[in-house]
Scaffold this motif. Structure first.
Motif, PDB file in Angstrom:
ATOM      1  N   GLU A 177     -36.514 127.575  28.097  1.00 38.17           N
ATOM      2  CA  GLU A 177     -37.255 128.201  29.200  1.00 38.17           C
ATOM      3  C   GLU A 177     -38.521 128.893  28.705  1.00 38.17           C
ATOM      4  OE1 GLU A 177     -36.749 128.290  32.669  1.00 38.17           O
ATOM      5  OE2 GLU A 177     -35.507 126.572  32.093  1.00 38.17           O
ATOM      6  N   LEU A 178     -38.442 129.544  27.564  1.00 34.85           N
ATOM      7  CA  LEU A 178     -39.648 130.167  27.017  1.00 34.85           C
ATOM      8  C   LEU A 178     -40.705 129.121  26.723  1.00 34.85           C
ATOM      9  CD1 LEU A 178     -38.046 132.775  24.570  1.00 34.85           C
ATOM     10  CD2 LEU A 178     -39.339 133.299  26.653  1.00 34.85           C
ATOM     11  N   ASP A 179     -40.289 127.989  26.190  1.00 34.23           N
ATOM     12  CA  ASP A 179     -41.238 126.913  25.890  1.00 34.23           C
ATOM     13  C   ASP A 179     -41.815 126.325  27.172  1.00 34.23           C
ATOM     14  OD1 ASP A 179     -42.425 124.942  23.953  1.00 34.23           O
ATOM     15  OD2 ASP A 179     -41.244 123.564  25.176  1.00 34.23           O
ATOM     16  N   ARG A 180     -40.960 126.142  28.180  1.00 37.34           N
ATOM     17  CA  ARG A 180     -41.420 125.520  29.428  1.00 37.34           C
ATOM     18  C   ARG A 180     -42.329 126.441  30.225  1.00 37.34           C
ATOM     19  NH1 ARG A 180     -39.854 125.254  34.720  1.00 37.34           N
ATOM     20  NH2 ARG A 180     -38.129 126.712  34.392  1.00 37.34           N
ATOM     21  N   ALA A 182     -47.563 131.078  24.065  1.00 29.22           N
ATOM     22  CA  ALA A 182     -47.742 132.536  24.141  1.00 29.22           C
ATOM     23  C   ALA A 182     -46.605 133.279  23.451  1.00 29.22           C
ATOM     24  CB  ALA A 182     -47.845 132.975  25.600  1.00 29.22           C
ATOM     25  N   ILE A 183     -45.391 132.739  23.556  1.00 32.28           N
ATOM     26  CA  ILE A 183     -44.226 133.341  22.904  1.00 32.28           C
ATOM     27  C   ILE A 183     -43.458 132.238  22.203  1.00 32.28           C
ATOM     28  CG2 ILE A 183     -42.039 134.537  23.249  1.00 32.28           C
ATOM     29  CD1 ILE A 183     -43.198 136.029  25.519  1.00 32.28           C
ATOM     30  N   LEU A 214     -35.766 136.388  17.541  1.00 28.54           N
ATOM     31  CA  LEU A 214     -37.042 137.054  17.310  1.00 28.54           C
ATOM     32  C   LEU A 214     -38.136 136.120  17.792  1.00 28.54           C
ATOM     33  CD1 LEU A 214     -38.317 139.614  16.008  1.00 28.54           C
ATOM     34  CD2 LEU A 214     -38.550 138.270  13.914  1.00 28.54           C
ATOM     35  N   ALA A 215     -39.039 136.618  18.630  1.00 33.90           N
ATOM     36  CA  ALA A 215     -40.077 135.784  19.231  1.00 33.90           C
ATOM     37  C   ALA A 215     -41.453 136.303  18.852  1.00 33.90           C
ATOM     38  CB  ALA A 215     -39.927 135.747  20.752  1.00 33.90           C
ATOM     39  N   ALA A 216     -42.254 135.468  18.209  1.00 33.85           N
ATOM     40  CA  ALA A 216     -43.622 135.823  17.833  1.00 33.85           C
ATOM     41  C   ALA A 216     -44.531 135.726  19.057  1.00 33.85           C
ATOM     42  CB  ALA A 216     -44.113 134.899  16.727  1.00 33.85           C
ATOM     43  N   LEU A 217     -45.486 136.638  19.159  1.00 33.89           N
ATOM     44  CA  LEU A 217     -46.422 136.692  20.283  1.00 33.89           C
ATOM     45  C   LEU A 217     -47.810 136.251  19.828  1.00 33.89           C
ATOM     46  CD1 LEU A 217     -45.427 140.153  21.809  1.00 33.89           C
ATOM     47  CD2 LEU A 217     -44.640 137.900  22.532  1.00 33.89           C
ATOM     48  N   HIS A 218     -48.530 135.611  20.736  1.00 30.22           N
ATOM     49  CA  HIS A 218     -49.893 135.173  20.451  1.00 30.22           C
ATOM     50  C   HIS A 218     -50.802 135.628  21.588  1.00 30.22           C
ATOM     51  CE1 HIS A 218     -48.432 132.645  17.175  1.00 30.22           C
ATOM     52  NE2 HIS A 218     -47.459 132.262  17.994  1.00 30.22           N
ATOM     53  N   GLY A 219     -51.828 136.400  21.250  1.00 29.74           N
ATOM     54  CA  GLY A 219     -52.813 136.805  22.237  1.00 29.74           C
ATOM     55  C   GLY A 219     -52.497 138.088  22.961  1.00 29.74           C
ATOM     56  N   ILE A 220     -51.386 138.729  22.645  1.00 26.92           N
ATOM     57  CA  ILE A 220     -51.026 139.979  23.305  1.00 26.92           C
ATOM     58  C   ILE A 220     -50.169 140.803  22.347  1.00 26.92           C
ATOM     59  CG2 ILE A 220     -48.961 138.967  24.354  1.00 26.92           C
ATOM     60  CD1 ILE A 220     -51.262 141.677  25.852  1.00 26.92           C
TER      61      ILE A 220
END
Length: 513
Positions: free
Chosen positions: A418-421, A426-427, A439-445
């Protein structure tokens, strides 16, 4: 204990060695074969890089199923003792070079006074029982927020069965009149010993188990019983904040130690605090990073403890939930020198309100820890202990763990999908085959920004930086999923996706400095 031996037919490059197999009732042959090979590797019979016989050769020489040998080798490979090379064979891991366990086994347990309980606990064990409250834990009241890490799904626990067991023992006269044994109810300690030996590879004699009300209480107990004020204690950084709090509250000097993809950096730790009295670690599934400590690092940590007469506090809080294979053997199961104090809890497996944890202590300090637990009022009601003993010994706990492994594994896969879809790049979560969070890496925030915005929408998004003392761990958040049914996972990810634009907008409106 009776012993049998195997002399496998060796390949051309394999020197014949005798492998002991302990004949223990209730132990499958797969387990005994695994233990025999592991002992042979650790005591130096098999040198790092040595070629092992093929599974077919070994099965034929023993007259057993090849699948039994394959299962034993699978576990050894998962733990890092051996490695398979396509087209070449199976070898003892070269990574064990320089960490000869034979040297550890030859060194007798130390009689250094540093390995005794702390001075104030030797006095407290002889004092009258205190009526002080237990170390405050997290309240189980209310529904956990979406993405709160390490929360079991309490609704899937067999509460009716548990209620019947609890009611039966609550009506028994001993629940009202008997004084609790200092270490806890013997039936429960025996049940825990059998469970931990089979499921986690722990050396768990009932006389060495102390029953407490949870893992945090166990850490608190160990800190007061084993450490004197001002003693240095290594703690993983980032790591479990409440463990650091319990240790500091006991007067210890908490020394944050960086971790890498192999676990706690022992070399860095020795530079930071060369005279540390203890190390607090989560080797099977580190919180919050999810790292599983590599075998070489485990042996290095055990060697440090043996050389320095120090303690290792092993927190094994959620490794029962292993989704790809059997859980890796606990660090305590590798300990030859009685240096590891093993800490566990049933609260993560069952439901938070159960209020039952335990310590498996080295024999030399078990009585002192039990006396300290009584002094600090860390005991658990006898009816709860008796019901838990029945729940474990009758097989219900093992059945529940097996069921929840399947449920939690599906929920982790759904969360990642679901995170990918819904959020794309972004996550980016890092899937791992064990535990109750990712653990989820964030991009742009920034993690702090999205956590603040998520809290307003009912999401518990914990920045990785909140677990760190001195390290700069990266821009990521910790996401729990085990307490979320599938539809709630989907809806929570939708809310998270709606939160991202809010967070982006807030970041773009900050004045430039």
């Amino acid at each position: 204990m009776e012993q049998s031996t195997i002399v496998p037919r060796p390949p051309a490059t394999f020197s014949p060695l005798v492998i002991p197999l302990a004949q223990e009732s209730g132990r499958p042959l797969r387990w005994r074969l695994h233990q025999g090979f592991r002992a042979a590797i650790l005591n130096g019979q098999f040198e790092p890089g040595a070629r092992l016989p093929s599974t077919r050769t070994l099965a034929n020489s023993l007259g057993i199923s090849r699948s039994t040998v394959v299962e034993a080798f699978d576990q050894l490979a998962a733990e890092g003792f051996i490695e398979r090379r396509i087209g070449s064979g199976t070898y003892v891991s070269p990574q064990l070079s320089g960490l000869g366990a034979g040297g550890r086994a030859e060194r007798p347990p130390s009689a250094d006074p540093r390995r005794r309980p702390a001075r104030r606990m030797r006095l407290a064990s002889a004092a009258p029982t205190s009526l002080s409250e237990t170390f405050a834990g997290r309240s189980a009241a209310g529904r956990p927020m979406a993405f709160t890490p390490c929360e079991p799904d309490a609704e899937l626990f067999p509460h009716r069965l548990w209620a019947r067991m609890l009611a039966r023992h609550a009506r028994a006269p001993m629940s009202w009149s008997a004084s609790p044994a200092p270490a806890g109810l013997l039936d429960l300690r025996q049940a825990l010993a059998a469970h931990l030996t089979l499921s986690r590879g722990v050396t768990a004699d009932p006389d060495r188990i102390i029953v407490v009300s949870g893992a945090r209480q166990a850490i608190f107990l160990c800190a007061h019983a084993l450490l004197d004020p001002g003693d240095d204690v290594w703690c993983e950084d980032p790591g479990y904040p409440e463990a650091r709090t319990a240790l500091a509250f006991a007067g210890a000097n908490v020394v944050p130690v960086p971790i890498d993809d192999g676990g706690i950096d022992v070399n860095a730790a020795e530079r930071l605090a060369p005279r540390a009295r203890a190390a607090y670690v989560m080797p099977s599934h580190q919180l919050p990073t999810g790292i599983v400590m590599r075998l070489r690092r485990r042996l290095q940590l055990l060697d440090w403890a043996a050389r320095n007469d120090a303690w290792i506090l092993e927190d094994d809080y959620d490794s029962e939930f292993c989704y790809d294979n059997r859980p890796l053997t606990a660090l305590q199961g590798l300990d030859d020198h009685q240096s590891v104090v093993y800490i566990g809890t049933l609260n993560k497996i069952t439901f938070p309100g159960l209020g039952l944890g335990y310590v498996v202590a080295p024999a030399a300090i078990a009585d002192a820890l039990a006396s300290a637990a009584v002094t600090m009022s860390l005991s658990v009601p006898l009816a709860v202990q008796a019901a838990a003993a029945d729940f474990i010994s009758e097989g219900h706990l093992a059945q529940h763990i097996t069921r929840m492994r399947g449920v939690y594994g599906e929920r982790q896969r759904l969360l990642i999908d679901e995170l990918d879809r819904q959020l794309g790049d972004a996550i980016r979560p890092e899937p791992i085959s064990v535990g109750m969070h990712v653990l989820a890496a964030l991009h742009g925030i920034s993690a702090q920004e999205i956590a603040a915005r998520g809290a307003a929408r009912g999401l518990d998004l914990r920045p990785l930086s909140g677990y760190a003392e001195t390290s700069i761990p990266g821009n990521a958040i910790v996401l729990g999923y085990t307490h979320l049914p599938q539809e709630r996972i989907r809806s929570a990810v939708r809310v998270l996706a709606q939160t991202l634009p809010d967070a982006h907008a807030a970041a773009s409106q900050r004045p430039i400095t």
